[in-house]
Write a protein that holds these residues in place. Structure first.
Motif, PDB file in Angstrom:
ATOM      1  N   GLN A  35     -11.383  -6.180  -1.298  1.00  8.55           N
ATOM      2  CA  GLN A  35     -10.029  -5.471  -1.507  1.00  8.55           C
ATOM      3  C   GLN A  35      -9.766  -5.363   0.000  1.00  8.55           C
ATOM      4  O   GLN A  35     -10.409  -5.035   0.940  1.00  8.55           O
ATOM      5  N   VAL A  36      -8.450  -5.597   0.172  1.00 10.84           N
ATOM      6  CA  VAL A  36      -7.605  -5.627   1.638  1.00 10.84           C
ATOM      7  C   VAL A  36      -6.724  -4.611   1.650  1.00 10.84           C
ATOM      8  O   VAL A  36      -6.323  -4.268   2.856  1.00 10.84           O
ATOM      9  N   ALA A  37      -5.888  -4.151   0.631  1.00 10.86           N
ATOM     10  CA  ALA A  37      -4.912  -3.051   0.725  1.00 10.86           C
ATOM     11  C   ALA A  37      -4.665  -2.529  -0.666  1.00 10.86           C
ATOM     12  O   ALA A  37      -5.085  -3.027  -1.601  1.00 10.86           O
ATOM     13  N   THR A  38      -4.109  -1.490  -0.813  1.00  8.18           N
ATOM     14  CA  THR A  38      -3.654  -0.690  -1.704  1.00  8.18           C
ATOM     15  C   THR A  38      -2.325  -0.042  -1.326  1.00  8.18           C
ATOM     16  O   THR A  38      -1.752   0.299  -0.149  1.00  8.18           O
ATOM     17  N   ALA A  39      -1.292   0.181  -2.373  1.00 11.07           N
ATOM     18  CA  ALA A  39       0.023   0.571  -2.205  1.00 11.07           C
ATOM     19  C   ALA A  39       0.603   0.988  -3.583  1.00 11.07           C
ATOM     20  O   ALA A  39      -0.316   0.990  -4.543  1.00 11.07           O
ATOM     21  N   ARG A  40       1.574   1.924  -3.286  1.00  9.94           N
ATOM     22  CA  ARG A  40       2.157   2.366  -4.686  1.00  9.94           C
ATOM     23  C   ARG A  40       3.942   2.163  -4.422  1.00  9.94           C
ATOM     24  O   ARG A  40       4.096   2.271  -3.264  1.00  9.94           O
ATOM     25  N   THR A  41       4.247   1.868  -5.464  1.00  8.41           N
ATOM     26  CA  THR A  41       5.807   1.482  -5.669  1.00  8.41           C
ATOM     27  C   THR A  41       6.611   2.670  -5.192  1.00  8.41           C
ATOM     28  O   THR A  41       6.415   3.720  -5.853  1.00  8.41           O
ATOM     29  N   ASN A  42       7.724   2.661  -4.441  1.00 10.46           N
ATOM     30  CA  ASN A  42       8.662   3.704  -4.194  1.00 10.46           C
ATOM     31  C   ASN A  42       9.836   3.890  -5.230  1.00 10.46           C
ATOM     32  O   ASN A  42       9.797   3.095  -6.108  1.00 10.46           O
ATOM     33  N   ALA A  43      10.699   4.571  -4.811  1.00  5.45           N
ATOM     34  CA  ALA A  43      11.890   4.742  -5.922  1.00  5.45           C
ATOM     35  C   ALA A  43      12.439   3.582  -5.962  1.00  5.45           C
ATOM     36  O   ALA A  43      13.435   3.086  -7.031  1.00  5.45           O
ATOM     37  N   ASP A  44      12.382   2.539  -4.889  1.00  8.65           N
ATOM     38  CA  ASP A  44      13.357   1.246  -5.066  1.00  8.65           C
ATOM     39  C   ASP A  44      12.104   0.253  -5.909  1.00  8.65           C
ATOM     40  O   ASP A  44      12.535  -0.860  -5.828  1.00  8.65           O
ATOM     41  N   GLY A  45      11.001   0.687  -6.303  1.00  7.55           N
ATOM     42  CA  GLY A  45      10.193  -0.323  -6.729  1.00  7.55           C
ATOM     43  C   GLY A  45       9.541  -1.139  -5.750  1.00  7.55           C
ATOM     44  O   GLY A  45       8.692  -2.119  -6.097  1.00  7.55           O
ATOM     45  N   ARG A  46       9.453  -0.980  -4.444  1.00  2.92           N
ATOM     46  CA  ARG A  46       8.921  -1.537  -3.199  1.00  2.92           C
ATOM     47  C   ARG A  46       7.836  -0.693  -2.831  1.00  2.92           C
ATOM     48  O   ARG A  46       7.774   0.485  -2.986  1.00  2.92           O
ATOM     49  N   THR A  47       6.864  -1.379  -2.055  1.00  4.53           N
ATOM     50  CA  THR A  47       6.140  -0.866  -1.209  1.00  4.53           C
ATOM     51  C   THR A  47       6.878  -0.355   0.056  1.00  4.53           C
ATOM     52  O   THR A  47       7.693  -0.891   0.537  1.00  4.53           O
ATOM     53  N   ASP A  48       6.357   0.934   0.720  1.00  5.44           N
ATOM     54  CA  ASP A  48       6.932   1.409   1.628  1.00  5.44           C
ATOM     55  C   ASP A  48       6.910   0.418   3.022  1.00  5.44           C
ATOM     56  O   ASP A  48       7.755   0.698   4.084  1.00  5.44           O
ATOM     57  N   ALA A  49       5.875  -0.485   3.136  1.00  5.26           N
ATOM     58  CA  ALA A  49       5.618  -1.544   4.151  1.00  5.26           C
ATOM     59  C   ALA A  49       5.178  -2.618   3.543  1.00  5.26           C
ATOM     60  O   ALA A  49       4.807  -2.640   2.256  1.00  5.26           O
ATOM     61  N   PRO A  50       4.891  -3.685   4.157  1.00  8.61           N
ATOM     62  CA  PRO A  50       4.551  -4.961   3.724  1.00  8.61           C
ATOM     63  C   PRO A  50       3.045  -4.434   3.312  1.00  8.61           C
ATOM     64  O   PRO A  50       2.248  -3.806   3.946  1.00  8.61           O
ATOM     65  N   ILE A  51       2.817  -5.002   1.978  1.00  7.46           N
ATOM     66  CA  ILE A  51       1.369  -4.673   1.671  1.00  7.46           C
ATOM     67  C   ILE A  51       0.159  -5.408   2.565  1.00  7.46           C
ATOM     68  O   ILE A  51      -0.672  -5.170   2.517  1.00  7.46           O
ATOM     69  N   LEU A  52       0.515  -6.431   3.022  1.00 11.34           N
ATOM     70  CA  LEU A  52      -0.285  -7.121   4.165  1.00 11.34           C
ATOM     71  C   LEU A  52       0.626  -7.791   5.129  1.00 11.34           C
ATOM     72  O   LEU A  52       1.307  -8.765   5.123  1.00 11.34           O
ATOM     73  N   PRO A  53       0.559  -6.939   6.316  1.00 13.66           N
ATOM     74  CA  PRO A  53       1.653  -7.382   7.412  1.00 13.66           C
ATOM     75  C   PRO A  53       1.200  -8.854   8.211  1.00 13.66           C
ATOM     76  O   PRO A  53       2.042  -9.551   8.302  1.00 13.66           O
ATOM     77  N   GLU A  54      -0.226  -9.006   8.366  1.00 13.42           N
ATOM     78  CA  GLU A  54      -0.519 -10.439   8.537  1.00 13.42           C
ATOM     79  C   GLU A  54      -1.717 -10.780   7.521  1.00 13.42           C
ATOM     80  O   GLU A  54      -2.648 -10.309   7.345  1.00 13.42           O
ATOM     81  N   ALA A  55      -1.101 -11.854   7.039  1.00 14.51           N
ATOM     82  CA  ALA A  55      -1.906 -12.429   5.942  1.00 14.51           C
ATOM     83  C   ALA A  55      -2.451 -13.854   6.208  1.00 14.51           C
ATOM     84  O   ALA A  55      -1.882 -14.784   6.262  1.00 14.51           O
TER      85      ALA A  55
END
Length: 114
Positions: A35-55
């Motif tokens: 597991q490398v990241a977790t997130a939750r979608t906001n009101a726009d259906g997107r994550t607040d930041a890239p789920i993985l900024p450097e992949a």
């Protein structure tokens, strides 16, 4: 510039962004599922930041935990037809990757976006 990864969820049954969906990202190898990241979608259906900024290049799996969202829309089957939606994909280029989920109570699709 290393690759980056973003995602979003669109509810195609309502025509709206899907808010509040938990997302887990795993990196897959021959020996492990990390597991490398977790997130939750906001009101726009997107994550607040890239789920993985450097992949780094490799195989990945996004798990969209859609069950609570679908129950909130009135789905009451036990079990739900869709609850956790896995999407496996590879990152092979040092570019931006966008992996959206188009969701309805009985189906979904995904693609590599920009």
């Amino acid at each position: 510039m290393p690759a980056s990864l973003t995602t979003h969820v669109l509810d195609t049954a309502t025509g709206r962004p899907a808010q509040g969906i938990a997302i887990t990202l795993f990196r897959l190898t021959d020996k492990a599922r990390e597991q490398v990241a977790t997130a939750r979608t906001n009101a726009d259906g997107r994550t607040d930041a890239p789920i993985l900024p450097e992949a780094p290049s490799g195989q990945y799996e996004l798990i969209f935990h859609a069950g609570d969202y679908l129950r909130g829309l009135g789905q009451d089957a036990d079990p739900l037809f869709l609850s956790e939606i896995p999407v496996r994909f590879g990152i092979s280029e040092e570019r931006h990757y966008h992996v959206p989920l188009l969701l309805s109570p009985y189906g979904y699709s995904t693609y590599r976006g920009s």
